[in-house]
Design an enzyme around this catalytic site. Structure first.
Site, PDB file in Angstrom:
ATOM      1  N   GLN A   1       0.823  -1.205   0.000  1.00 52.13           N
ATOM      2  CA  GLN A   1       0.000   0.000   0.000  1.00 52.13           C
ATOM      3  C   GLN A   1       0.864   1.265   0.000  1.00 52.13           C
ATOM      4  O   GLN A   1       0.666   2.188   0.777  1.00 52.13           O
ATOM      5  CB  GLN A   1      -0.950  -0.016   1.190  1.00 52.13           C
ATOM      6  CG  GLN A   1      -2.131  -0.948   1.013  1.00 52.13           C
ATOM      7  CD  GLN A   1      -3.046  -0.509  -0.122  1.00 52.13           C
ATOM      8  OE1 GLN A   1      -3.233   0.677  -0.361  1.00 52.13           O
ATOM      9  NE2 GLN A   1      -3.632  -1.478  -0.834  1.00 52.13           N
ATOM     10  N   SER A   2       1.816   1.294  -0.914  1.00 54.66           N
ATOM     11  CA  SER A   2       2.752   2.417  -0.983  1.00 54.66           C
ATOM     12  C   SER A   2       2.105   3.676  -1.556  1.00 54.66           C
ATOM     13  O   SER A   2       1.622   3.689  -2.690  1.00 54.66           O
ATOM     14  CB  SER A   2       3.945   2.020  -1.863  1.00 54.66           C
ATOM     15  OG  SER A   2       4.750   3.137  -2.179  1.00 54.66           O
ATOM     16  N   ASN A   3       2.120   4.757  -0.761  1.00 45.35           N
ATOM     17  CA  ASN A   3       1.682   6.061  -1.263  1.00 45.35           C
ATOM     18  C   ASN A   3       2.645   6.574  -2.333  1.00 45.35           C
ATOM     19  O   ASN A   3       2.240   7.214  -3.302  1.00 45.35           O
ATOM     20  CB  ASN A   3       1.614   7.074  -0.126  1.00 45.35           C
ATOM     21  CG  ASN A   3       0.580   6.718   0.910  1.00 45.35           C
ATOM     22  OD1 ASN A   3      -0.506   6.264   0.588  1.00 45.35           O
ATOM     23  ND2 ASN A   3       0.921   6.911   2.178  1.00 45.35           N
TER      24      ASN A   3
END
Length: 336
Positions: free
Chosen positions: A75-77
């Site tokens: 869930q990398s921004n």
């Protein structure tokens, strides 16, 4: 300090707002709380990585790159904003996502930032937790070069001396805003992970005379490792700007008591903090970074860490899209 000499493309809606959090201040009984809204940078729902990408993508373009490669957790921004930046520039984008949590939840693996990565047209592939992600990116770059591509590799979080310039620039912006508002910032608090945001802020504020102490709330590494990572990058950033060895070890402070079970693993404190801000200020945090950062800030306030009459700024690093990957966490801790 001359940031203008470095190549830069314009992505972000700047300056981002610096707003009072009056209801949260009242609930906690002080200090006076403010929020720097870097969730409002504008690129693909916003976030702190947009500032870094202005400098990183400019370098990529100057080198003639036609393909961007980067990596992050599931869930990398950073991955989401990189995919959006590449789309805006017409570049191909390859995202490598490391499984750092071992979660099999469908929402976590397919929703939130992952959905947006693909929506922006990036190619997304997964890697096992603990692998050397830099080596994985370099291997992919070598393969793409054999196909005639010109790849540009961005480290996780955009956290190198080029990317950190985005937060050197943010330090200038914050000092100008505070001065215009008559605001004397006692401490700036934010979530710290890949080190680029904190390193840039430390280097920027130090170059301006060390006017604003920075406290990073760690979301991944133990305190000593986190502080050493930030210190090393802050030094390299200052040197990249031609400022020499102006960064001292004492300039870098991180509190890593709020990580919980690990990077991206929900905690009750994070859920409480996200819910508290949503219900007092109408602002959405994210469950991996800013939620744990706010948990740390709230807990430290309750423990009397800050002077009640002081002004404390929380830097919101964005990422609320990741909330949709964690629905069970909020149900688990009693929020429906």
């Amino acid at each position: 300090m001359n940031i203008a000499k470095f190549p830069r493309v314009s992505f972000a809606h700047l300056p981002t707002p610096l707003e009072p959090m009056k209801r949260l201040t009242a609930v906690l009984g002080g200090p006076r709380l403010w929020i720097k809204r870097d969730d409002c940078t504008g690129l693909s729902t916003g976030g702190n990585k947009t500032r870094k990408l202005e400098f990183l993508m400019a370098e990529a373009v100057s080198l003639g790159a036609d393909t961007i490669i980067t990596q992050g957790a599931t869930q990398s921004n950073h991955a989401r904003q990189t995919a959006a930046a590449a789309a805006k520039l017409g570049l191909a984008c390859h995202i490598l996502l490391e499984d750092r949590t071992g979660s099999q939840d469908e929402s976590y693996n397919l929703n939130g930032n992952v959905l947006l990565d693909r929506l922006h047209g990036a190619t997304v592939s997964k890697r096992s937790g603990g692998v050397d992600m830099q080596a994985q990116m370099e291997a992919l770059a070598d393969d793409l070069k054999l196909d005639g591509k010109k790849p540009y590799v961005i480290p996780g979080g955009g956290s190198n001396a080029v990317g950190a310039l985005g937060y050197v620039n943010a330090a200038l912006e914050i000092v100008y805003q505070a001065s215009s508002m008559g605001l004397n910032i006692a401490t700036l608090v934010h979530a710290t992970g890949s080190a680029g945001t904190q390193a840039g802020l430390v280097a920027g504020f130090k170059a301006l005379g060390g006017q604003v102490p920075v406290l990073g709330i760690g979301v991944r590494a133990p305190k000593e490792k986190q502080e050493n990572n930030v210190f090393d990058l802050a030094q390299r950033t200052a040197q990249h700007m031609g400022l020499g060895n102006i960064i001292k070890r004492a300039d870098v402070v991180a509190n890593c008591d709020y990580v919980g079970g690990g990077y991206g693993v929900p905690t009750a404190g994070m859920v409480d903090a996200v819910t508290l801000l949503a219900r007092t200020e109408g602002i959405l945090l994210d469950p991996v970074y800013s939620g744990k950062g706010m948990d740390g800030l709230v807990d430290l306030i309750r423990k009397g860490h800050f002077d009640k009459s002081s002004d404390v700024v929380f830097l919101h690093t964005g990422g609320s899209a990741a909330l949709f990957a964690y629905p069970d966490a909020f149900s688990l801790y009693g929020y429906q």
